[in-house]
Scaffold this motif. Structure first.
Motif: not given
Length: 143
Positions: A49-59, A66-74
């Protein structure tokens, strides 16, 4: 006295209009309409499992972010309060090939989308060794 009363009434009218507009905007997404998208990002070969990957959500309609986040430690990510509609995800992490997931749909009545495990492929590292077989000779120009 009349001007103070008139001014007070005008301020209250403006506040009432602003509040009405805000309540209309707040009603755009009710609690029962809130869509959710979640998943986990992992390495394709090891499954780590990869922590700190960038995940972006687009219309999907106009490609706006729309929104973006990074993955948690899990390696987990979670988006909530999404309107029903079509979206796509872009996932990236240094050292891995970026990935784009097409059309994640949030439907009315089926608002939870668990995308499960999304796998990223590691980019091969380039060797830093000098593989040149040529020898370079430096001449002493002082002598």
């Amino acid at each position: 006295m009349k001007s103070t009363t008139f001014l007070t009434m005008m301020v209250l009218a403006v506040i009432a209009m602003m509040t009405a507009g805000a309540s209309k905007a707040m009603k755009t997404i009710t609690i029962s309409d809130q869509g959710r998208i979640c998943g986990r990002i992992s390495e394709i070969i090891t499954g780590q499992l990869l922590a700190f990957a960038s995940v972006e959500l687009f219309s999907a309609i106009d490609s706006t972010l729309v929104v973006g986040t990074i993955t948690n430690s899990k390696g987990e990510f979670y988006f909530s309060m999404l309107k029903p509609g079509d979206y796509y995800l872009k996932i990236s992490l240094d050292g891995f090939a970026a990935k784009k997931l097409q059309t994640v749909t949030i439907k009315e009545g089926d608002l939870q989308n668990d995308l499960g495990r999304i796998q990223l492929e590691r980019i091969p590292r380039k060797s830093t060794r000098n593989t040149s077989s040529k020898n370079v000779l430096y001449a002493n120009s002082l002598g």
